[in-house]
Design a protein around this motif. Structure first.
Motif, PDB file in Angstrom:
ATOM      1  N   LYS A 237       0.846  -1.205   0.000  1.00 22.58           N
ATOM      2  CA  LYS A 237       0.000   0.000   0.000  1.00 22.58           C
ATOM      3  C   LYS A 237       0.872   1.243   0.000  1.00 22.58           C
ATOM      4  CE  LYS A 237      -3.795   0.643   2.224  1.00 22.58           C
ATOM      5  NZ  LYS A 237      -4.722   0.814   3.372  1.00 22.58           N
ATOM      6  N   PRO A 238       0.542   2.208  -0.866  1.00 22.53           N
ATOM      7  CA  PRO A 238       1.309   3.453  -0.827  1.00 22.53           C
ATOM      8  C   PRO A 238       1.174   4.090   0.548  1.00 22.53           C
ATOM      9  CG  PRO A 238      -0.157   3.407  -2.728  1.00 22.53           C
ATOM     10  CD  PRO A 238      -0.531   2.245  -1.859  1.00 22.53           C
ATOM     11  N   LEU A 239       2.088   4.969   0.841  1.00 20.26           N
ATOM     12  CA  LEU A 239       2.233   5.410   2.216  1.00 20.26           C
ATOM     13  C   LEU A 239       2.664   6.866   2.250  1.00 20.26           C
ATOM     14  CD1 LEU A 239       2.960   4.274   5.204  1.00 20.26           C
ATOM     15  CD2 LEU A 239       5.203   3.880   4.216  1.00 20.26           C
ATOM     16  N   ASN A 240       2.123   7.595   3.171  1.00 20.87           N
ATOM     17  CA  ASN A 240       2.554   8.976   3.381  1.00 20.87           C
ATOM     18  C   ASN A 240       3.295   9.090   4.691  1.00 20.87           C
ATOM     19  OD1 ASN A 240       1.668  10.830   1.237  1.00 20.87           O
ATOM     20  ND2 ASN A 240      -0.326   9.899   1.666  1.00 20.87           N
ATOM     21  N   MET A 241       4.369   9.838   4.647  1.00 21.30           N
ATOM     22  CA  MET A 241       5.100  10.111   5.875  1.00 21.30           C
ATOM     23  C   MET A 241       5.187  11.615   6.067  1.00 21.30           C
ATOM     24  SD  MET A 241       8.150   7.326   5.678  1.00 21.30           S
ATOM     25  CE  MET A 241       8.582   7.403   7.417  1.00 21.30           C
ATOM     26  N   ASN A 242       5.004  12.052   7.281  1.00 25.15           N
ATOM     27  CA  ASN A 242       5.157  13.464   7.614  1.00 25.15           C
ATOM     28  C   ASN A 242       6.357  13.625   8.528  1.00 25.15           C
ATOM     29  OD1 ASN A 242       2.949  14.377   6.164  1.00 25.15           O
ATOM     30  ND2 ASN A 242       1.541  14.077   7.870  1.00 25.15           N
ATOM     31  N   PHE A 243       7.352  14.310   8.017  1.00 26.91           N
ATOM     32  CA  PHE A 243       8.543  14.572   8.823  1.00 26.91           C
ATOM     33  C   PHE A 243       8.456  15.983   9.377  1.00 26.91           C
ATOM     34  CE2 PHE A 243      11.653  11.155   8.277  1.00 26.91           C
ATOM     35  CZ  PHE A 243      11.044  10.400   7.291  1.00 26.91           C
ATOM     36  N   LEU A 244       8.688  16.100  10.667  1.00 25.70           N
ATOM     37  CA  LEU A 244       8.776  17.421  11.283  1.00 25.70           C
ATOM     38  C   LEU A 244      10.149  17.547  11.926  1.00 25.70           C
ATOM     39  CD1 LEU A 244       7.703  20.135  12.097  1.00 25.70           C
ATOM     40  CD2 LEU A 244       6.509  19.075  14.001  1.00 25.70           C
ATOM     41  N   ARG A 245      10.935  18.432  11.347  1.00 28.11           N
ATOM     42  CA  ARG A 245      12.326  18.569  11.802  1.00 28.11           C
ATOM     43  C   ARG A 245      12.443  19.638  12.878  1.00 28.11           C
ATOM     44  NH1 ARG A 245      16.431  21.542   8.090  1.00 28.11           N
ATOM     45  NH2 ARG A 245      18.125  21.874   9.564  1.00 28.11           N
ATOM     46  N   HIS A 246      12.916  19.220  14.053  1.00 30.73           N
ATOM     47  CA  HIS A 246      13.153  20.139  15.171  1.00 30.73           C
ATOM     48  C   HIS A 246      14.633  20.501  15.269  1.00 30.73           C
ATOM     49  CE1 HIS A 246       9.128  19.378  16.906  1.00 30.73           C
ATOM     50  NE2 HIS A 246       9.317  18.154  16.494  1.00 30.73           N
ATOM     51  N   ASP A 247      15.498  19.607  14.769  1.00 32.15           N
ATOM     52  CA  ASP A 247      16.943  19.812  14.912  1.00 32.15           C
ATOM     53  C   ASP A 247      17.454  20.779  13.842  1.00 32.15           C
ATOM     54  OD1 ASP A 247      16.923  18.084  17.005  1.00 32.15           O
ATOM     55  OD2 ASP A 247      17.955  16.441  15.982  1.00 32.15           O
ATOM     56  N   ALA A 248      18.131  21.812  14.294  1.00 33.67           N
ATOM     57  CA  ALA A 248      18.615  22.835  13.361  1.00 33.67           C
ATOM     58  C   ALA A 248      19.853  22.372  12.590  1.00 33.67           C
ATOM     59  CB  ALA A 248      18.928  24.117  14.113  1.00 33.67           C
TER      60      ALA A 248
ATOM     61  N   GLY B 184      11.107  23.016  11.344  1.00 35.88           N
ATOM     62  CA  GLY B 184       9.875  23.439  12.000  1.00 35.88           C
ATOM     63  C   GLY B 184       8.626  23.408  11.146  1.00 35.88           C
ATOM     64  N   ARG B 185       8.720  22.784  10.003  1.00 33.89           N
ATOM     65  CA  ARG B 185       7.551  22.705   9.128  1.00 33.89           C
ATOM     66  C   ARG B 185       7.400  21.261   8.625  1.00 33.89           C
ATOM     67  NH1 ARG B 185       7.425  24.835   4.126  1.00 33.89           N
ATOM     68  NH2 ARG B 185       9.436  25.821   4.453  1.00 33.89           N
ATOM     69  N   VAL B 186       6.179  20.759   8.603  1.00 38.96           N
ATOM     70  CA  VAL B 186       5.960  19.369   8.214  1.00 38.96           C
ATOM     71  C   VAL B 186       6.260  19.180   6.732  1.00 38.96           C
ATOM     72  CG1 VAL B 186       4.215  17.560   7.955  1.00 38.96           C
ATOM     73  CG2 VAL B 186       4.262  18.961  10.022  1.00 38.96           C
ATOM     74  N   GLN B 187       7.052  18.183   6.440  1.00 34.37           N
ATOM     75  CA  GLN B 187       7.332  17.822   5.053  1.00 34.37           C
ATOM     76  C   GLN B 187       6.713  16.456   4.791  1.00 34.37           C
ATOM     77  OE1 GLN B 187       9.040  19.394   2.372  1.00 34.37           O
ATOM     78  NE2 GLN B 187       8.155  17.635   1.307  1.00 34.37           N
ATOM     79  N   ASN B 188       5.796  16.431   3.838  1.00 36.58           N
ATOM     80  CA  ASN B 188       5.173  15.160   3.478  1.00 36.58           C
ATOM     81  C   ASN B 188       6.018  14.441   2.438  1.00 36.58           C
ATOM     82  OD1 ASN B 188       3.120  13.759   1.317  1.00 36.58           O
ATOM     83  ND2 ASN B 188       2.605  13.336   3.426  1.00 36.58           N
ATOM     84  N   ILE B 189       6.159  13.154   2.617  1.00 33.36           N
ATOM     85  CA  ILE B 189       6.862  12.321   1.636  1.00 33.36           C
ATOM     86  C   ILE B 189       5.946  11.166   1.283  1.00 33.36           C
ATOM     87  CG2 ILE B 189       8.873  10.853   1.186  1.00 33.36           C
ATOM     88  CD1 ILE B 189      10.383  12.553   3.258  1.00 33.36           C
ATOM     89  N   HIS B 190       5.722  11.041  -0.010  1.00 35.63           N
ATOM     90  CA  HIS B 190       4.859   9.962  -0.475  1.00 35.63           C
ATOM     91  C   HIS B 190       5.724   8.788  -0.906  1.00 35.63           C
ATOM     92  CE1 HIS B 190       1.247   8.157  -2.070  1.00 35.63           C
ATOM     93  NE2 HIS B 190       1.939   7.818  -3.128  1.00 35.63           N
ATOM     94  N   LEU B 191       5.415   7.622  -0.392  1.00 39.77           N
ATOM     95  CA  LEU B 191       6.160   6.425  -0.781  1.00 39.77           C
ATOM     96  C   LEU B 191       5.240   5.498  -1.556  1.00 39.77           C
ATOM     97  CD1 LEU B 191       8.084   5.529   2.516  1.00 39.77           C
ATOM     98  CD2 LEU B 191       8.850   6.961   0.622  1.00 39.77           C
ATOM     99  N   PRO B 192       5.791   4.840  -2.568  1.00 39.40           N
ATOM    100  CA  PRO B 192       4.990   3.881  -3.328  1.00 39.40           C
ATOM    101  C   PRO B 192       4.704   2.653  -2.472  1.00 39.40           C
ATOM    102  CG  PRO B 192       7.293   3.719  -3.973  1.00 39.40           C
ATOM    103  CD  PRO B 192       7.198   4.874  -3.006  1.00 39.40           C
ATOM    104  N   ALA B 193       3.817   1.787  -2.961  1.00 39.59           N
ATOM    105  CA  ALA B 193       3.549   0.528  -2.263  1.00 39.59           C
ATOM    106  C   ALA B 193       4.865  -0.238  -2.105  1.00 39.59           C
ATOM    107  CB  ALA B 193       2.556  -0.295  -3.071  1.00 39.59           C
ATOM    108  N   LEU B 194       5.108  -0.715  -0.911  1.00 39.57           N
ATOM    109  CA  LEU B 194       6.375  -1.393  -0.618  1.00 39.57           C
ATOM    110  C   LEU B 194       6.210  -2.909  -0.644  1.00 39.57           C
ATOM    111  CD1 LEU B 194       7.485   0.750   2.471  1.00 39.57           C
ATOM    112  CD2 LEU B 194       8.192   1.035   0.078  1.00 39.57           C
TER     113      LEU B 194
END
Ligand code: CU
Length: 120
Positions: free
Chosen positions: A57-68, A89-99
């Motif tokens: 199933k394709p998958l979305n990941m949301n990365f929120l970077r706190h480390d400068a 400090g801003r959410v970055q969405n990454i879309h991954l294909p079905a694994l």
């Protein structure tokens, strides 16, 4: 006598370190059904660092970077040939294909931050 104390203290330290590593092994988080996997980039680690996801199933990941640190700037899924810039400090969405079932590491460019998707 003082040497003995130093030795014993040293052994206790070693035991504590081993104990700490043993019990701090990250448990796999489970992705909520159809929800994005939320990852915090924080204190030199990805949190959570091990995530179990559904294979096929394709998958979305949301990365929120706190480390400068620039070290955390990029996340790389080497096995998938996917990488992304992570704004601070801003959410970055990454879309991954079905694994396919298996393990997919994601790291920063230098491999200091390490995480793992386990597709089942
Ligand atoms: Cu790095």
């Amino acid at each position: 006598m003082s040497e003995l104390i130093v030795t014993v203290a040293g052994l206790i330290m070693v035991a504590l370190i081993i104990w700490w590593f043993w019990f701090s092994t990250p448990k796999a988080a489970h992705a909520e059904k159809d929800a994005a996997v939320e990852i915090a980039v924080k204190d030199g680690t990805y949190q959570p660092a091990v995530i179990e996801v559904k294979a096929g199933k394709p998958l979305n990941m949301n990365f929120l970077r706190h480390d400068a640190t620039p070290c955390a700037e990029q996340v790389v899924f080497s096995r998938l040939g996917i990488s992304a810039h992570l704004p601070l400090g801003r959410v970055q969405n990454i879309h991954l294909p079905a694994l396919q079932p298996g393990t997919y590491e994601f790291t920063c460019q230098m491999g200091m931050y390490r995480g793992r998707l386990i597709a089942k």
